[in-house]
Design a protein around this motif. Structure first.
Motif, short mmCIF file in Angstrom:
data_model
loop_
_atom_site.label_atom_id
_atom_site.label_comp_id
_atom_site.label_asym_id
_atom_site.label_seq_id
_atom_site.Cartn_x
_atom_site.Cartn_y
_atom_site.Cartn_z
N ALA A 93 142.10 30.12 5.67
CA ALA A 93 140.45 29.83 5.77
C ALA A 93 140.72 28.76 7.24
N ARG A 148 138.32 33.60 9.63
CA ARG A 148 136.49 33.49 9.06
C ARG A 148 136.63 33.33 7.75
N ALA A 149 135.99 32.87 7.17
CA ALA A 149 136.03 32.47 5.26
C ALA A 149 136.12 34.11 4.69
N ARG A 150 134.87 34.59 5.46
CA ARG A 150 134.82 36.19 4.78
C ARG A 150 135.98 37.20 4.98
N LEU A 154 138.65 36.09 2.25
CA LEU A 154 137.88 36.84 1.10
C LEU A 154 138.53 38.50 1.03
N ALA A 178 138.75 31.91 -3.68
CA ALA A 178 137.91 31.58 -3.07
C ALA A 178 137.14 30.01 -3.05
N ILE A 229 139.14 28.45 -0.61
CA ILE A 229 138.86 29.32 1.06
C ILE A 229 138.02 28.02 1.23
N ALA A 230 136.87 27.53 0.53
CA ALA A 230 136.11 26.52 0.72
C ALA A 230 136.23 25.33 0.89
N ALA A 241 137.77 26.17 4.33
CA ALA A 241 137.30 25.69 5.24
C ALA A 241 136.14 24.80 6.17
#
Length: 187
Positions: free
Chosen positions: A23, A27-29, A32, A146, A149-150, A153
């Motif tokens: 992350a 990109r986080a997207r 994920l 997730a 990742i948050a 990021a």
């Protein structure tokens, strides 16, 4: 149940550390999406293995339940031991080339083979329906990653690993004791 168990299993796991590392680079997207695809595939294999083991031993479910409980106590100990990302693994995550989704997905797929979340999913599938276990375990792992990742990021800080490890180990131990008691006919 599988969502909660796998969410707890994933907390502080190596693949969660990988999610944070990826992350920070991609990109986080994309991270994920890759995690979701890899997790769905690994957990589909896991529930298939667990379903056939459970079906083959249908008359011995109480024994499987006790074995599963002991396995969960083992997962608790494994969680307390910890799982660290080596410098080499972190460097590969930072320096991987090519499409982010392919790089992250491949890394996650390989990291999860034989991991405690795969083993926990197999264990759950011996007792529960394969579809619910597959969906629940995939959702639980993706939710935990997730969160990583948050953190990777947005926050860029480390999670309080000891608190997470102790909490996850306690929940694994609780699930283990409940399974053992259920297999022994206590409830």
């Amino acid at each position: 149940m599988s969502t909660a168990v796998i969410f707890v299993a994933e907390l502080g796991d190596k693949s969660q550390l990988m999610a944070m590392t990826f992350a920070a680079r991609y990109r986080a997207r994309d991270v994920l999406i890759a995690i979701t695809a890899a997790t769905a595939l690994v957990h589909l294999v896991s529930v298939g293995i667990g379903y056939f083991i459970g079906d083959a031993f249908a008359d011995s479910q109480h024994i499987i339940e006790i074995i599963a409980g002991v396995a969960f106590l083992g997962f608790a100990a494994w969680t307390l031991r910890g799982d660290e990302l080596t410098e080499e693994e972190a460097a590969k995550a930072r320096n991987s080339k090519g499409m982010a989704i392919v790089a992250v997905g491949t890394a996650f797929f390989l990291a999860e083979l034989g991991d405690k979340t795969m083993l926990a999913t197999i264990t759950l599938a011996t007792q529960e329906g394969w579809l619910g276990t597959w969906i629940g375990s995939t959702v639980g792992m993706v939710a935990a990653d997730a969160l990583a990742i948050a953190v990777g990021a947005v926050l860029g800080r480390r999670l309080p690993e000891k608190v997470i490890s102790y909490g996850a180990a306690a929940l694994f131990a609780l699930f283990g004791v409940v399974l053992i008691l259920g297999g022994a006919g206590v409830f």
